[in-house]
Design a protein around this motif. Structure first.
Motif, PDB file in Angstrom:
ATOM      1  N   HIS A 333       0.825  -1.211   0.000  1.00 55.33           N
ATOM      2  CA  HIS A 333       0.000   0.000   0.000  1.00 55.33           C
ATOM      3  C   HIS A 333       0.854   1.254   0.000  1.00 55.33           C
ATOM      4  O   HIS A 333       1.837   1.364   0.729  1.00 55.33           O
ATOM      5  CB  HIS A 333      -1.016   0.008   1.143  1.00 55.33           C
ATOM      6  N   ASP A 345       6.156   1.769   6.556  1.00 58.38           N
ATOM      7  CA  ASP A 345       4.724   1.464   6.365  1.00 58.38           C
ATOM      8  C   ASP A 345       4.140   2.503   5.414  1.00 58.38           C
ATOM      9  O   ASP A 345       3.653   3.520   5.862  1.00 58.38           O
ATOM     10  CB  ASP A 345       4.012   1.457   7.702  1.00 58.38           C
ATOM     11  N   GLU A 379      -5.447   1.654   2.590  1.00 56.72           N
ATOM     12  CA  GLU A 379      -5.157   0.479   3.438  1.00 56.72           C
ATOM     13  C   GLU A 379      -5.333   0.840   4.893  1.00 56.72           C
ATOM     14  O   GLU A 379      -5.898   0.076   5.674  1.00 56.72           O
ATOM     15  CB  GLU A 379      -3.733  -0.023   3.165  1.00 56.72           C
ATOM     16  N   GLU A 380      -4.834   2.035   5.268  1.00 56.91           N
ATOM     17  CA  GLU A 380      -4.851   2.411   6.684  1.00 56.91           C
ATOM     18  C   GLU A 380      -6.258   2.686   7.204  1.00 56.91           C
ATOM     19  O   GLU A 380      -6.475   2.761   8.401  1.00 56.91           O
ATOM     20  CB  GLU A 380      -3.945   3.631   6.912  1.00 56.91           C
ATOM     21  N   ASP A 414       4.279  -5.847   3.598  1.00 55.43           N
ATOM     22  CA  ASP A 414       3.786  -4.724   4.406  1.00 55.43           C
ATOM     23  C   ASP A 414       4.117  -4.902   5.881  1.00 55.43           C
ATOM     24  O   ASP A 414       3.312  -4.589   6.750  1.00 55.43           O
ATOM     25  CB  ASP A 414       2.262  -4.583   4.216  1.00 55.43           C
ATOM     26  N   TYR A 483      10.014  -2.580  13.680  1.00 59.46           N
ATOM     27  CA  TYR A 483       8.700  -2.199  13.149  1.00 59.46           C
ATOM     28  C   TYR A 483       7.692  -1.915  14.257  1.00 59.46           C
ATOM     29  O   TYR A 483       7.152  -0.811  14.345  1.00 59.46           O
ATOM     30  CB  TYR A 483       8.205  -3.304  12.220  1.00 59.46           C
ATOM     31  N   VAL A 552      -3.603  -2.271  10.147  1.00 61.26           N
ATOM     32  CA  VAL A 552      -2.476  -3.186  10.059  1.00 61.26           C
ATOM     33  C   VAL A 552      -2.392  -3.999  11.346  1.00 61.26           C
ATOM     34  O   VAL A 552      -2.480  -3.460  12.437  1.00 61.26           O
ATOM     35  CB  VAL A 552      -1.169  -2.396   9.843  1.00 61.26           C
TER      36      VAL A 552
HETATM   37 ZN    ZN Z   1       1.039  -0.955   6.217  1.00 63.47          ZN
END
Ligand code: ZN
Length: 559
Positions: A333, A345, A379-380, A414, A483, A552
């Motif tokens: 994304h 991200d 996506e978010e 991702d 992450y 996510v």
């Molecule tokens: Zn992401």
């Protein structure tokens, strides 16, 4: 350093080539070319630089995101990809950006404060100054209880900087989480039984079209408010009462700030709002608790973008040859949150997929199936872009469109910068075996194999939009690096957090795996009608944005 790494890689490659895959005919000569290209001529950091430094942050509905997509198409065309296009979908809310933000404590001390604007909130009318006010909300209030708490505060809130909630105590972490996963840990994941439900025996008949979104349930006076309801009632009170700025505690260590959005996605329904680093928030709270008057000054410029109600997925492809009507996809994304530049991200996932496609064209690969890159948006907000794409092009296994039958796999990256350790494919055991054998010669690049899932649960990230439709989505299992601890959705998510060696390796692994699926005689095996797991009951409806709960998944491991 870089030279030494290359020598080691080459030595290990030679060792790996001594083995051949058991069943799959893997084109090791082409894989070798992919390595040479991906190590020697990599463009992945150049792509990352443009996506983050030039176009970041890339909020869904923002001009930056669209410009990043247009740039990506031009770049992919320059590399030899074809059919680059922006495919529109209905985001159904204005885009939003923050353009300027200053924050200071001006009395009893003078200092700059570290804050981020909350998405889809308004700016201030120039620089505004007011005293800090502490507000500690009742626990799990009903609508009536929250009203009873707020009403007496109406007069005192006017003209104030309202700190909502006592500062969180963020304790020192004595045992740091691992940056990499042990091989044995990865193998445990790959050897675990597939997740997901039983075959679809009594699947409910899906509706012909996604049903219209059901309106959110109205809280009754007896039920505790959920978080979105609470935030919306509090925001409306602060707007109506003339609060100058709402301040939230970031509640994370080392100055990290995660700033999401006003749940209403409407700047008229919230006061100007910032998320403040825990250290500054705590200082102001403690000073105010002493009984001191604490004066703060903010200058926030935010902008909305009505044209952002239409958002776009970025598509480009390498046309296939004798099986051109069948498609292997790869993507990530392109949209991000706004506190950083969205490097881990997920500019890096996009840069890796673009790089994998570049490796294929640069080495003269002629995939039999069409290879299609997709860079998603929304996506978010709940996998909205990939959901729209799957709905538009493929439908579901229960109600397929013609393209559904021609689909041969979608790879997704991702989970940050860590190199890929394995793949999880939605499909029967044979699909996992094929992927495992396809990457067996790449173990020196970190990838240990592949496993399968039977889950059609939407969540985590975009490959689950494919799984949900009964299509073979393929998610990357990656090393965690920083992450979850530092970069995911934070103000620290920048170019600097990318590990060059890891992302180069992932691009080579992706190029190889995509190429293999695009070349083999048969498409990647899929569940038969009888084997197909059920679609989870709660997902029969059109996806709704998850305003305060980011889409996510918090764990980097999919199964
Ligand atoms: Zn992401």
């Amino acid at each position: 350093m870089r030279k030494a790494t290359t020598v080691v890689v080459v030595a290990l490659v030679v060792a790996a080539f001594a083995r051949t895959a058991a069943e799959e005919r893997v084109d090791l000569d082409m894989f070798w070319k992919f390595r040479q290209e991906g190590i020697g001529n990599s463009k992945v950091l150049e792509t990352l630089h443009v996506l983050t430094d030039v176009y970041g942050p890339r909020m869904t509905g923002s001009p930056n995101l669209k410009a990043a997509g247009e740039w990506a198409i031009g770049q992919m065309h320059a590399w030899g990809l074809k059919q680059g296009r922006l495919e529109p979908w209905d985001f159904n809310r204005d885009g939003w950006t923050n353009e300027r933000l200053t924050a200071h404590i001006v009395s009893p001390v003078k200092d700059a404060l570290v804050v981020e604007a909350l998405g889809w909130t308004p700016g201030t009318s120039g620089a505004v100054r007011g005293s800090a006010m502490q507000m500690t909300l009742p626990q799990r209030p009903t609508r009536a209880a929250l009203t009873a708490y707020l009403e007496p505060l109406k007069a005192s809130v006017k003209g104030k900087m309202v700190l909502v909630g006592a500062p969180q105590q963020v304790l020192v972490t004595f045992s740091k989480p691992a940056l990499r996963r042990d091989d044995s840990d990865v193998m445990n994941t790959l050897n675990a039984a597939p997740a997901g439900g039983p075959p679809q025996q009594q699947a409910p008949a899906p509706a012909a079209q996604p049903p219209a979104a059901t309106p959110p349930a109205q809280p009754t006076d007896e039920q505790p408010l959920n978080n979105n309801q609470l935030q919306q009632q509090l925001n409306q009170f602060l707007v109506d009462s003339g609060a100058l700025v709402r301040i939230n505690d970031a509640g994370r260590d080392h100055g990290q700030i995660r700033a999401f959005n006003n749940p209403a996605y409407d700047v008229a329904k919230a006061p100007p709002t910032v998320v403040m680093r825990n250290e500054d928030y705590g200082r102001i709270w403690r000073l105010a608790a002493d009984g001191r008057t604490v004066d703060l000054e903010f200058d926030i410029v935010n902008r909305t973008h009505p044209e952002g109600r239409t958002s776009y997925n970025v598509i480009a492809e390498i046309p296939g040859t004798d099986k051109a009507d069948e498609v292997v996809m790869l993507g990530g994304h392109l949209d991000s949150w706004h506190a950083g530049t969205g490097a881990t991200d997920n500019a890096i996932g996009c840069a890796i997929m673009m790089e994998a496609a570049r490796i294929l064209t640069a080495t003269g690969a002629k995939p039999r199936r069409t290879v299609r890159v997709a860079l998603w948006s929304g996506e978010e907000q709940g996998l909205l872009g990939s959901q729209a794409y799957v709905r538009e092009h493929f439908g579901t296994v229960e109600q397929p469109k013609p393209e559904h039958a021609k689909f041969a796999g979608y790879f997704n990256v991702d989970n940050g910068t860590g190199h890929v350790r394995g793949w999880t494919v939605f499909g029967p055991p044979a699909a996992g075996t094929i992927l495992r054998e396809a990457v067996a010669s790449l173990k020196d690049l970190g990838v240990m194999g592949a496993t399968t899932t039977r889950s059609r649960q939407r969540g985590g990230t975009d490959h689950t939009s494919f799984n949900e439709a009964g299509l073979p989505g393929i998610g990357a299992i990656q090393d965690p690096i920083e992450y979850q601890t530092y970069t995911w959705h934070t103000n620290l998510d920048t170019y600097e957090r990318i590990v060059e060696d890891d992302v180069k390796k992932t691009a080579i692994v992706v190029a190889s795996a995509v190429y293999h699926l695009a070349m083999r005689d048969e498409p990647l095996p899929r569940f038969t009608k009888d084997e197909m797991p059920r679609r989870p009951q709660q997902q029969q409806q059109q996806p709704q944005p998850q305003p305060s709960a980011p889409a996510v998944a918090p764990t980097p491991v999919t199964r």
